[in-house]
Design a protein around this motif. Structure first.
Motif, PDB file in Angstrom:
ATOM      1  N   PRO A  97       0.703  -1.280  -0.223  1.00  0.00           N
ATOM      2  CA  PRO A  97       0.119  -0.110  -0.014  1.00  0.00           C
ATOM      3  C   PRO A  97       0.798   1.387  -0.045  1.00  0.00           C
ATOM      4  O   PRO A  97       0.404   2.326  -0.500  1.00  0.00           O
ATOM      5  N   HIS A  98       1.955   1.033   0.303  1.00  0.00           N
ATOM      6  CA  HIS A  98       2.919   2.458   0.506  1.00  0.00           C
ATOM      7  C   HIS A  98       3.672   2.690  -0.749  1.00  0.00           C
ATOM      8  O   HIS A  98       4.268   3.762  -0.934  1.00  0.00           O
ATOM      9  N   LEU A  99       3.524   1.851  -1.801  1.00  0.00           N
ATOM     10  CA  LEU A  99       4.253   2.122  -2.978  1.00  0.00           C
ATOM     11  C   LEU A  99       3.186   2.275  -4.343  1.00  0.00           C
ATOM     12  O   LEU A  99       2.052   1.637  -4.011  1.00  0.00           O
ATOM     13  N   GLN A 103       5.513   1.204  -8.755  1.00  0.00           N
ATOM     14  CA  GLN A 103       6.758   0.840  -7.933  1.00  0.00           C
ATOM     15  C   GLN A 103       6.341  -0.700  -7.322  1.00  0.00           C
ATOM     16  O   GLN A 103       7.331  -1.241  -6.947  1.00  0.00           O
TER      17      GLN A 103
ATOM     18  N   GLN B 298       1.573  -9.170   3.480  1.00  0.00           N
ATOM     19  CA  GLN B 298       2.630  -8.388   2.973  1.00  0.00           C
ATOM     20  C   GLN B 298       3.977  -9.207   2.813  1.00  0.00           C
ATOM     21  O   GLN B 298       4.688  -9.139   1.859  1.00  0.00           O
ATOM     22  N   PRO B 319       8.953   0.576   6.029  1.00  0.00           N
ATOM     23  CA  PRO B 319       8.395   1.773   5.754  1.00  0.00           C
ATOM     24  C   PRO B 319       7.069   1.786   6.318  1.00  0.00           C
ATOM     25  O   PRO B 319       6.681   2.851   6.844  1.00  0.00           O
ATOM     26  N   GLN B 320       6.300   0.947   6.095  1.00  0.00           N
ATOM     27  CA  GLN B 320       4.752   0.641   6.403  1.00  0.00           C
ATOM     28  C   GLN B 320       4.741   0.822   8.113  1.00  0.00           C
ATOM     29  O   GLN B 320       3.850   1.489   8.713  1.00  0.00           O
ATOM     30  N   ARG B 323       5.541   4.227   9.439  1.00  0.00           N
ATOM     31  CA  ARG B 323       4.685   5.127   9.215  1.00  0.00           C
ATOM     32  C   ARG B 323       3.542   5.245  10.197  1.00  0.00           C
ATOM     33  O   ARG B 323       2.904   6.055  10.552  1.00  0.00           O
ATOM     34  N   ARG B 402      -5.429   4.810   4.072  1.00  0.00           N
ATOM     35  CA  ARG B 402      -5.075   4.058   3.140  1.00  0.00           C
ATOM     36  C   ARG B 402      -6.427   2.812   3.251  1.00  0.00           C
ATOM     37  O   ARG B 402      -7.143   2.962   3.976  1.00  0.00           O
TER      38      ARG B 402
END
Lengths: 249, 402
Positions: A97-99, A103, B298, B319-320, B323, B402
């Motif tokens: 979800p962050h890309l 990407q 993931q 990174p997730q 955040r 999200r």
């Protein structure tokens, strides 16, 4: 396509236990290059577990699995090699979800295949074109519909140029009106000669492109055959019962 | 079908009188509460204003301002602090620039403009001409940074981000000096560091070093290697079970007993190490919370495409996870900033420690209120700034959308 039709996946007597639960009880299957295999069966029958053992998302405890000539053992390098050759599409898409979409698709080619960014992006755009959503490249997964997300997931798996594609119930989490757009992409892929193992209950898809079908129940292969054999004259009563249940409505 | 009529939402705007009646005087009970709170606010505000502008003797602050801000840092070397501040000002300016000035709300823009011109206001309070020049430079550099950052291109953003990483190192290097004795940048002993400067340093060092350490500990706690996991769990649980003040005492009093004679570790450094080790344990638990929130799918998706464990962590999971925990981490950093006040108990002269020495001067006896009020203000301004930056950061990286 070479006509030799070597088996690209060989599974011999595969067993898998979750704690004390015997999830796979001696599954054997050989898949030739370019074959499209549909695996179906009631929930809890071990069909998802089985295709997840092929790229070692689940570890099997007994039996042999050989993918593209590489035996699946505890050797991490072998596991990573096999994973590079097999793409996987999940029920829940599992996009990052962050890309962005682009990407998501270029990540593995850049980091695993060590392609240049330009090369990976060119490939990604070509694949987005192929799955019919070239205009979504800059968006984030959360901004797409379920059907679009699953098509991105297919493009992401294809970006590694795998020899085998595994589909784990790719349409089960989709709204009905989006199932077709995903199946169309899969049918196109099947016709292009990709080796595919598909866990699904979409019998229309099976009829259209499957070479062989396997019916799983209670951790075993109960029956296998061509779609014609399975649909017209299933031999096992369990297969007959299950088919009547999913085809009746 | 007939055309659907589009109905306008009925106007609900109230006149001020209506609003007051509806919200403040809608029942007898509320009317009484309203009157009571207005009276209480008035009394408090009057008390504070009268004290601030008439009773309070701010001379104690004005006389000791340099001490409170910089401790006993040598006057001849203060230019190093000015230089670091100038770099920081430039960095902040360029950050505001690359963050997208067009997207900034008008109110926020005005706040930034006010902040950038704040040093100019102080120019007029200073008599020393070098100080005036430096103050003016702060404003000018902030604006220059903003101007240069405005194109907000990717490379520019990257440069600014790198700037934030290397600024703390340059700051500490400048402050400490390079050459012993004479020379280009003579060493300034940490016993001379003090005041807001020391508080600030302890905080920055604590954040900069405890962050990677905490992330490593969080990962270690989830490691499949037994030894790494048990070490991480042991460390985290041990440190979390001990108050910071005891760690600081141990670092100051007990550490020298264990070290070979002749080897001494700087007192400020000892406090920094103590704070860092303490903060890392809490940070590890907060980061672990973020790691646990990342769905298994993931990991599976990353593994399925052939990413190895380190790539999966570094590109997909961390990174997730980070955040997700930005608000918690910033909360922890604000707490860390205020916790540094404890070093005054082990004899370091941070803001609170300096405050105590100021109050010990015979001519300023009995002025606790003025000194404490000023110290509190310093704490509040920096804490609020951190909190504000955190909110902006959350919006920028899209937490919760999200």
């Amino acid at each position: 396509m070479n006509a030799a039709k070597e088996p690209i996946i060989i599974c011999k007597n595969v067993h898998k236990w979750f704690e004390d639960f015997h999830a796979l009880k001696g599954v054997s299957m050989e898949v030739k290059q370019g074959e499209v295999i549909v695996i179906f069966g009631p929930s809890g029958s071990g069909k998802s577990t089985f295709i997840r053992t092929i790229n070692r998302l689940e570890e099997h405890q007994k039996g042999d699995i050989i993918v593209d000539g590489i035996a699946l053992t505890h050797d991490v390098r072998n596991i990573e090699l096999i994973r590079q050759e097999t793409g996987m599409v999940f029920q829940q898409f599992n996009l990052f979800p962050h890309l962005t979409v682009l990407q998501n698709i270029t990540l593995a080619p850049i980091w695993v295949r060590k392609w240049s960014k330009e090369q990976a992006e060119a490939k990604a755009r070509e694949l987005l074109e192929r799955v019919g959503i070239p205009e979504q490249a800059a968006k984030f997964p959360g901004q797409l519909s379920g059907g679009q997300q699953q098509r991105v997931a297919i493009a992401r798996a294809l970006a590694m140029e795998p020899k085998i594609m595994l589909f784990d119930e790719p349409t089960s989490a989709l709204d009905p009106e989006m199932i077709k757009e995903v199946l169309d992409v899969m049918i196109e892929l099947a016709k292009s000669g990709m080796t595919m193992l598909v866990v699904t209950h979409e019998m229309g898809f099976a009829r259209a492109v499957a070479n062989r079908m396997f019916f799983f129940d209670k951790g075993e292969i109960v029956e296998s055959g061509t779609p014609e054999e399975i649909f017209k004259s299933p031999k096992e009563p369990r297969t007959r019962l299950f088919l009547s249940q999913i085809l009746s409505h | 079908m007939t055309h659907a009529t589009v109905l306008l939402r009925p106007k609900t705007r109230l006149t001020p009188a209506q609003w007051i009646r509806r919200n403040l005087f809608n029942s007898w009970g509320n009317a009484i509460l309203t009157i009571l709170s207005v009276w209480l606010t008035f009394v408090l505000a009057r008390g504070i204003i009268v004290w601030v502008f008439t009773t309070a003797e701010w001379l104690v602050i004005r006389t000791n301002l340099r001490l409170i801000l910089l401790g006993q840092y040598p006057i001849a070397e203060v230019w190093r602090i000015w230089l670091s501040a100038a770099m920081l000002s430039f960095l902040i300016g360029s950050t505001v620039g690359v963050w997208g000035w067009e997207k900034t709300r008008p109110v926020t823009r005005r706040i930034w403009v006010a902040l950038a011109s704040l040093p100019l206001v102080f120019v007029f309070t200073q008599t020393d001409s070098t100080n005036r020049l430096w103050l003016a430079a702060l404003s000018i550099l902030a604006v220059a940074g903003w101007f240069l950052g405005r194109p907000a291109t990717r490379p520019l953003r990257r440069i600014v981000a790198i700037g934030w990483f290397i600024w703390p190192a340059i700051f500490i290097l400048l402050l400490r000096g390079l050459t012993p004795e004479e020379g280009w940048l003579p060493l300034v002993g940490t016993n001379l560091w003090g005041g807001l400067l020391l508080t600030f340093l302890l905080t920055v060092v604590g954040i900069v070093f405890s962050f990677p350490l905490g992330v490593l500990l969080a990962l270690g706690r989830r490691s499949e290697l037994q030894l790494v996991r048990w070490f991480s769990i042991g460390y985290i649980e041990l440190i979390r079970g001990v108050p910071l003040i005891t760690i600081l005492f141990m670092a100051q009093l007990m550490l020298p007993l264990f070290l070979p004679t002749g080897l001494t570790i700087d007192r400020v450094l000892r406090a920094m190490v103590g704070i860092t080790l303490f903060s890392a344990a809490y940070l590890a638990e907060n980061v672990r919370g973020g790691l646990q929130a990342i769905p298994r799918g993931q990991f599976e998706a990353a593994h399925a495409m052939g990413l190895n464990g380190i790539q999966t962590m570094g590109l997909i999971v961390l990174p997730q996870a980070l955040r997700l925990v930005i608000p918690i981490l910033v909360g922890q950093f604000i707490a860390l900033y205020k916790d540094t006040a404890l070093v005054s108990i082990v004899g370091l002269l941070d803001i609170v420690g300096i405050g105590k020495t100021v109050l010990a001067q015979p001519e300023f006896l009995g002025l606790q209120r003025e000194v404490l009020a000023f110290i509190s203000l310093l704490y509040w301004v920096v804490s609020y700034a951190m909190s504000y930056v955190s909110q902006r950061l959350e919006i920028a990286v899209g937490v919760g959308e999200r």
